[in-house]
Design a protein around this motif. Structure first.
Motif, PDB file in Angstrom:
ATOM      1  N   GLY A   1     -79.255 -34.562 -74.786  1.00 36.99           N
ATOM      2  CA  GLY A   1     -78.947 -34.153 -73.424  1.00 36.99           C
ATOM      3  C   GLY A   1     -77.475 -34.228 -73.092  1.00 36.99           C
ATOM      4  N   ASN A   2     -76.635 -34.464 -74.092  1.00 37.21           N
ATOM      5  CA  ASN A   2     -75.195 -34.573 -73.877  1.00 37.21           C
ATOM      6  C   ASN A   2     -74.503 -33.292 -74.324  1.00 37.21           C
ATOM      7  OD1 ASN A   2     -75.367 -37.435 -73.135  1.00 37.21           O
ATOM      8  ND2 ASN A   2     -75.807 -37.760 -75.311  1.00 37.21           N
ATOM      9  N   THR A   3     -73.627 -32.774 -73.503  1.00 34.88           N
ATOM     10  CA  THR A   3     -72.857 -31.590 -73.867  1.00 34.88           C
ATOM     11  C   THR A   3     -71.597 -32.024 -74.608  1.00 34.88           C
ATOM     12  OG1 THR A   3     -73.661 -30.384 -71.932  1.00 34.88           O
ATOM     13  CG2 THR A   3     -71.684 -29.542 -73.010  1.00 34.88           C
ATOM     14  N   ILE A   4     -71.456 -31.546 -75.839  1.00 31.71           N
ATOM     15  CA  ILE A   4     -70.300 -31.918 -76.655  1.00 31.71           C
ATOM     16  C   ILE A   4     -69.434 -30.695 -76.914  1.00 31.71           C
ATOM     17  CG2 ILE A   4     -71.575 -33.775 -77.795  1.00 31.71           C
ATOM     18  CD1 ILE A   4     -71.646 -31.898 -80.285  1.00 31.71           C
ATOM     19  N   THR A   5     -68.168 -30.934 -77.188  1.00 34.87           N
ATOM     20  CA  THR A   5     -67.264 -29.874 -77.616  1.00 34.87           C
ATOM     21  C   THR A   5     -67.371 -29.756 -79.128  1.00 34.87           C
ATOM     22  OG1 THR A   5     -65.749 -30.332 -75.789  1.00 34.87           O
ATOM     23  CG2 THR A   5     -64.885 -29.075 -77.649  1.00 34.87           C
ATOM     24  N   ALA A   6     -67.962 -28.677 -79.616  1.00 34.97           N
ATOM     25  CA  ALA A   6     -68.175 -28.514 -81.056  1.00 34.97           C
ATOM     26  C   ALA A   6     -66.951 -27.944 -81.755  1.00 34.97           C
ATOM     27  CB  ALA A   6     -69.385 -27.608 -81.302  1.00 34.97           C
ATOM     28  N   LEU A   7     -66.259 -27.012 -81.097  1.00 34.02           N
ATOM     29  CA  LEU A   7     -65.129 -26.337 -81.736  1.00 34.02           C
ATOM     30  C   LEU A   7     -64.149 -25.878 -80.668  1.00 34.02           C
ATOM     31  CD1 LEU A   7     -63.628 -24.874 -84.089  1.00 34.02           C
ATOM     32  CD2 LEU A   7     -65.204 -22.956 -83.723  1.00 34.02           C
ATOM     33  N   THR A   8     -62.868 -26.137 -80.910  1.00 34.18           N
ATOM     34  CA  THR A   8     -61.806 -25.663 -80.032  1.00 34.18           C
ATOM     35  C   THR A   8     -60.822 -24.840 -80.840  1.00 34.18           C
ATOM     36  OG1 THR A   8     -61.965 -27.623 -78.597  1.00 34.18           O
ATOM     37  CG2 THR A   8     -59.929 -26.331 -78.470  1.00 34.18           C
ATOM     38  N   LEU A   9     -60.539 -23.646 -80.364  1.00 34.62           N
ATOM     39  CA  LEU A   9     -59.495 -22.812 -80.971  1.00 34.62           C
ATOM     40  C   LEU A   9     -58.263 -22.936 -80.087  1.00 34.62           C
ATOM     41  CD1 LEU A   9     -61.625 -19.655 -81.908  1.00 34.62           C
ATOM     42  CD2 LEU A   9     -61.164 -21.711 -83.274  1.00 34.62           C
ATOM     43  N   ASP A  10     -57.256 -23.639 -80.605  1.00 35.11           N
ATOM     44  CA  ASP A  10     -56.070 -24.003 -79.834  1.00 35.11           C
ATOM     45  C   ASP A  10     -55.080 -22.843 -79.823  1.00 35.11           C
ATOM     46  OD1 ASP A  10     -53.906 -25.138 -78.624  1.00 35.11           O
ATOM     47  OD2 ASP A  10     -53.792 -26.897 -79.930  1.00 35.11           O
ATOM     48  N   MET A  11     -54.955 -22.142 -78.689  1.00 38.30           N
ATOM     49  CA  MET A  11     -54.086 -20.977 -78.615  1.00 38.30           C
ATOM     50  C   MET A  11     -52.606 -21.344 -78.659  1.00 38.30           C
ATOM     51  SD  MET A  11     -56.236 -18.515 -78.571  1.00 38.30           S
ATOM     52  CE  MET A  11     -57.334 -19.556 -79.556  1.00 38.30           C
ATOM     53  N   SER A  12     -52.252 -22.562 -78.230  1.00 40.03           N
ATOM     54  CA  SER A  12     -50.848 -22.962 -78.265  1.00 40.03           C
ATOM     55  C   SER A  12     -50.413 -23.323 -79.674  1.00 40.03           C
ATOM     56  CB  SER A  12     -50.615 -24.156 -77.331  1.00 40.03           C
ATOM     57  OG  SER A  12     -51.342 -25.295 -77.789  1.00 40.03           O
ATOM     58  N   ASN A  13     -51.362 -23.370 -80.605  1.00 34.99           N
ATOM     59  CA  ASN A  13     -51.050 -23.710 -81.997  1.00 34.99           C
ATOM     60  C   ASN A  13     -51.581 -22.629 -82.934  1.00 34.99           C
ATOM     61  OD1 ASN A  13     -50.084 -25.208 -84.143  1.00 34.99           O
ATOM     62  ND2 ASN A  13     -51.896 -26.512 -84.277  1.00 34.99           N
TER      63      ASN A  13
END
Length: 199
Positions: free
Chosen positions: A130-142
């Motif tokens: 029931g927890n929302t996690i951040t699975a993947l981030t695409l970092d636009m500043s990098n």
């Protein structure tokens, strides 16, 4: 024949009835029907296409729009397996089949673009508790650097191939963010090399 309001000025033409209908000359086809304190119906070739309801209206068939549709303070609700189809040939489709949700593309590339200044593209999911996690981030500043929440795991019998954009496995393909020419590479079969300064 005609029904004409001959009064002076703007005037009004009022028809009073509990139920009201406009029909063909031989009464075989309905054009418009109304029921007091209930619906108003519009017909095409004696087939009902539009009906007012207590919550709005019900349309049977296809709605053609030449300018656009504005939805204020409400939702667009579709039942399972009903699709949002976009494009002249309906090449992009979005729908839910009661178990899973789908985004399908049938022509060209499927592109996800974030035009907001220095904002990332982030994928979220439920971890099963029931927890929302951040699975993947695409970092636009990098330069679109991919940041995973945890490690990468391949299916049984499979492997990850680390290489540069040209498909090369040299000059190191696994490197440090602050030192791009220091890291690891596989220059030939069955070899793993540690590289400093690009060599």
């Amino acid at each position: 024949g005609f029904i004409t309001n001959t009064g002076s000025g703007a005037g009004s033409l009022i028809v009073r009835a509990t139920n009201f209908a406009v029909q063909s000359a031989d009464a075989s086809d309905d054009f418009i029907t109304t029921v007091q304190n209930a619906e108003v119906n519009l017909f095409y070739n004696d087939s009902k296409k539009f009906e007012t309801t207590a919550t709005g209206a019900l349309v049977t068939g296809f709605i053609g729009v030449t300018v656009g549709v504005d939805v204020t303070g409400g939702n667009i609700d579709l039942v399972d397996n009903s699709k949002i189809r976009i494009g002249t040939s309906q090449d992009l489709r979005i729908y839910h089949d009661a178990s899973n949700s789908f985004i399908e593309n049938y022509t060209g590339d499927l592109k996800i673009i974030n035009y907001a200044d220095d904002k990332d593209i982030i994928f979220f999911g439920d971890d099963g508790g029931g927890n929302t996690i951040t699975a993947l981030t695409l970092d636009m500043s990098n330069a679109g650097n991919a940041i995973f929440n945890a490690g990468l795991t391949g299916p049984d019998g499979r492997y990850f191939m680390i290489q540069d954009a040209a498909g090369n496995q040299t000059f190191p393909v696994y490197s440090f963010q602050a030192d791009g020419n220091t890291g690891m590479m596989s220059a030939s079969a069955d070899t793993l090399s540690l590289v400093t300064g690009g060599t």
